[in-house]
Design a protein around this motif. Structure first.
Motif, short mmCIF file in Angstrom:
data_model
loop_
_atom_site.label_atom_id
_atom_site.label_comp_id
_atom_site.label_asym_id
_atom_site.label_seq_id
_atom_site.Cartn_x
_atom_site.Cartn_y
_atom_site.Cartn_z
N ARG A 151 39.36 69.65 74.53
CA ARG A 151 38.21 68.75 74.43
C ARG A 151 38.71 67.39 73.91
O ARG A 151 39.83 67.26 73.45
N LYS A 156 36.29 78.29 77.58
CA LYS A 156 35.19 78.72 76.74
C LYS A 156 35.50 78.44 75.27
O LYS A 156 34.65 77.93 74.53
N GLU A 181 37.38 76.10 74.14
CA GLU A 181 37.25 74.66 73.92
C GLU A 181 35.78 74.25 73.79
O GLU A 181 35.40 73.50 72.90
N ALA A 182 34.97 74.79 74.69
CA ALA A 182 33.55 74.43 74.67
C ALA A 182 32.91 74.88 73.37
O ALA A 182 32.12 74.15 72.75
N MET A 183 33.26 76.10 72.93
CA MET A 183 32.66 76.61 71.70
C MET A 183 33.14 75.81 70.50
O MET A 183 32.35 75.48 69.60
N ALA A 190 33.94 72.72 70.58
CA ALA A 190 33.23 71.44 70.64
C ALA A 190 31.82 71.58 70.08
O ALA A 190 31.35 70.72 69.32
N ASP A 191 31.15 72.67 70.43
CA ASP A 191 29.81 72.92 69.89
C ASP A 191 29.85 73.01 68.38
O ASP A 191 28.99 72.49 67.67
N GLN A 192 30.89 73.72 67.89
CA GLN A 192 31.03 73.89 66.45
C GLN A 192 31.13 72.54 65.76
O GLN A 192 30.49 72.28 64.76
N GLU A 193 31.92 71.63 66.38
CA GLU A 193 32.06 70.30 65.80
C GLU A 193 30.72 69.59 65.73
O GLU A 193 30.41 68.92 64.75
N LEU A 194 29.91 69.77 66.75
CA LEU A 194 28.61 69.14 66.75
C LEU A 194 27.76 69.67 65.61
O LEU A 194 27.06 68.93 64.93
N LEU A 195 27.82 71.01 65.41
CA LEU A 195 27.01 71.62 64.35
C LEU A 195 27.45 71.10 62.98
O LEU A 195 26.63 70.91 62.09
N ASP A 196 28.76 70.86 62.83
CA ASP A 196 29.27 70.43 61.53
C ASP A 196 28.86 69.01 61.18
O ASP A 196 28.84 68.65 60.01
#
Ligand SMILES: Nc1ncnc2c1ncn2[C@@H]1O[C@H](COP(=O)(O)OP(=O)(O)OP(=O)(O)O)[C@@H](O)[C@H]1O
Ligand SMILES: [Mg+2]
Lengths: 255, 264
Positions: free
Chosen positions: A205, A242, A244-246, A248-254
């Motif tokens: 990502r 997958k 990488e995508a997960m 990336a999502d984690q980064e958004l949540l943080d």
């Protein structure tokens, strides 16, 4: 002619897009580039083709392009990029005119590339009269007309429906079989990567880093749907993507 | 809800101009008929509106006397000379603004400053610069058509699809080829539709110029009629102007049809 990327880093403003990418693109082979959306794949392709300058590192050309090559690094764009006011033949002659190729000489090349892309009957058609798949075949014909040393394809099939994509993919394989070209093929579609790539570069990502470089040993012509080795490879690529995508999502949540 | 089968209602029509022959003519005819009828019956007094048939007679008389051609040829040559000058330089400057950052930075404020000036107000200045004869009239029309042409041209150049320009660069086309084969054809639709406005402004200024210091010309003719409150002749002049407007718009439509056949 080989291409080498030497620790290429690129930023847009403060945002790093590509980080430290080193790659070799050997002649006569197709490199597929996959990675999550926005990781800098198109940017990478623009750097390779000289449409943009990397902030750090360099893109190197090894050896000279073969004789008869009019435009060593040639793109096929996702949205075709055909001039709507020129016919199919006119769009191809556009890229020949600047090299002084006109008249019968141009006609010979145009007829040849139209035959290779099965477009003979559409010589005089305007782009708006063509379907999406045919437009992309015109764009491929135009790229073939300049006899490129390296073809740079940015998601060339992603604007097309599944059947057309399948057919065009077979066309690309056939074109490569007839006259092996060097290719860098950016795609979202793992099946395409597995079908066309002699090697597959997986980017992380954003900022895009080279996560993995996978060689695919099966010859292009022998790659059948349902081949267990290829299926396993595709599953592995999917797992990588997958993750990488997960992440990336984690980064958004943080945030 | 009943179970009977019904066709799905159609909602997809409209929003696509279709050529409807004669619709424009019908509107003209209907308006004229209304005016004719109103003036004959009397609910429009002859002082408010002239009778269309009288205007027509005036026009025919004017044509018979040969004066119509004197007026028309003078006006047309002024319009042509002035607007050709203004439009060609306008397209040139507009393309330059679209292509070169320095030209853009330097000229856009100037064009923005020129655009809102009522050009008629500058006529005395033009008379001093270019003389009372044709020169000042050409200059006025040229300046009036110049500014809107510049604005629409650089807008059209800005709107050319960047991916096409990228494509040209990626195939190693020369700068001149990209401009000639990609930028200019891509800007043509915008330039042509800008011309409609420019030419209409040219006609307005033509009349303004002829109202000051011209013996012949449609503007002069209208001015004379107006000062005498001769409504028939005034309207005859107006009809000629409208005809000029319709004619120029039709010519541009023709050019669009021929040059932009590639559009959907
Ligand atoms: N010219 C530009 N100026 C500024 N930012 C840009 C520019 N081009 C791309 N970017 C940004 O750089 C990042 C990478 O873009 P790029 O188009 O290379 O991604 P991509 O991997 O091709 O994405 P996709 O898979 O959606 O095509 C994105 O976040 C994008 O917003
Ligand atoms: Mg992309």
């Amino acid at each position: 002619m080989d291409l080498t990327l030497d620790r290429v880093t690129h930023r847009y403003g403060d945002m790093p897009v590509l980080k430290d990418i080193s790659l070799r693109i050997p002649a006569g082979r197709i490199l597929c580039v996959i990675g999550p959306s926005g990781c800098g794949k198109s940017t990478l392709l623009r750097l390779i083709g000289g449409l943009e300058r990397p902030d750090e590192g360099q893109v190197l050309q090894l050896g000279t392009p073969p004789p008869g090559c009019l435009n060593p690094l040639t793109y096929v764009f996702q949205d075709f990029a055909l001039l709507p006011w020129r016919s199919v033949a006119g769009n191809i002659s556009l890229v020949l005119e600047d090299h002084g190729i006109r008249g019968p000489a141009a006609e010979t090349i145009i007829d040849d590339v139209l035959a290779r892309t099965k477009l003979n009957d559409f010589h005089n058609a305007l782009p708006r009269q063509l379907s999406g798949g045919m437009k992309q075949r015109v764009a491929i014909a135009r790229a073939l007309a300049v006899n490129p040393a390296v073809m740079l394809l940015d998601e060339p099939l992603s604007a097309l429906d599944a059947q057309t994509r399948e057919l065009l993919m077979e066309d690309l394989v056939a074109l490569w079989e007839r006259a092996p070209f060097t290719g860098v093929y950016v795609t979202h579609n793992l099946a395409e990567a597995v079908r066309l790539g002699h090697s597959i570069a997986v980017l992380s990502r954003r900022p895009g880093q080279l996560r993995e470089l996978i060689d695919v040993d099966v010859p292009l012509a022998d790659r059948q749907p349902g081949d267990p080795q290829l299926e396993a490879l595709q599953a592995r690529l999917w797992q990588l993507m997958k993750d990488e995508a997960m992440a990336a999502d984690q980064e958004l949540l943080d945030v | 809800m009943s179970d009977a089968a019904r066709p799905v209602p159609f909602r997809g029509g409209g929003f696509r101009p279709v050529a409807k022959r004669g619709a424009g003519l019908a509107v003209f005819v209907a308006l004229l008929a209304l005016m004719e009828w109103g003036t004959r019956v009397g609910w429009i007094s002859n002082l408010t509106l002239p009778r269309p048939s009288d205007v027509a007679t005036t026009l025919i008389d004017l044509a018979r006397s040969g004066l119509l051609w004197t007026h028309l040829s003078l006006s047309l040559s002024r319009l042509l000379a002035g607007s050709v000058l203004g439009i060609t330089t306008g397209i040139g400057v507009g393309v330059a603004i679209g292509l070169f950052s320095y030209v853009r930075a330097g000229l856009i404020p100037l064009v923005a400053a020129l655009f809102p000036i009522p050009k008629i107000a500058l006529l005395p200045l033009f008379v001093i610069w270019f003389g009372i004869d044709e020169g000042s009239k050409y200059a006025l029309i040229a300046l009036g058509t110049f500014t809107p042409t510049v604005v629409s041209t650089y807008g059209a150049v800005d709107n050319v699809d960047r991916t096409l320009i990228r494509m040209g660069q990626s195939f190693g086309l020369s700068w001149a080829s990209i401009v000639r084969k990609i930028v200019l054809p891509g800007a043509l639709p915008g330039i042509l539709s800008g011309l409609r406005v420019s030419i209409a402004i040219g006609i307005i200024l033509l009349v303004a110029a002829e109202m000051l210091g011209a013996e012949y010309g449609i503007g002069a003719y209208i001015l004379q009629a107006g000062s005498l409150y001769d409504l028939e002749r005034l309207f005859a002049g107006v009809v000629i102007l409208s005809a000029l407007g319709v004619l120029s718009s039709w010519l541009i439509g023709l050019a669009e049809k021929r040059l932009l056949r590639w559009r959907v």
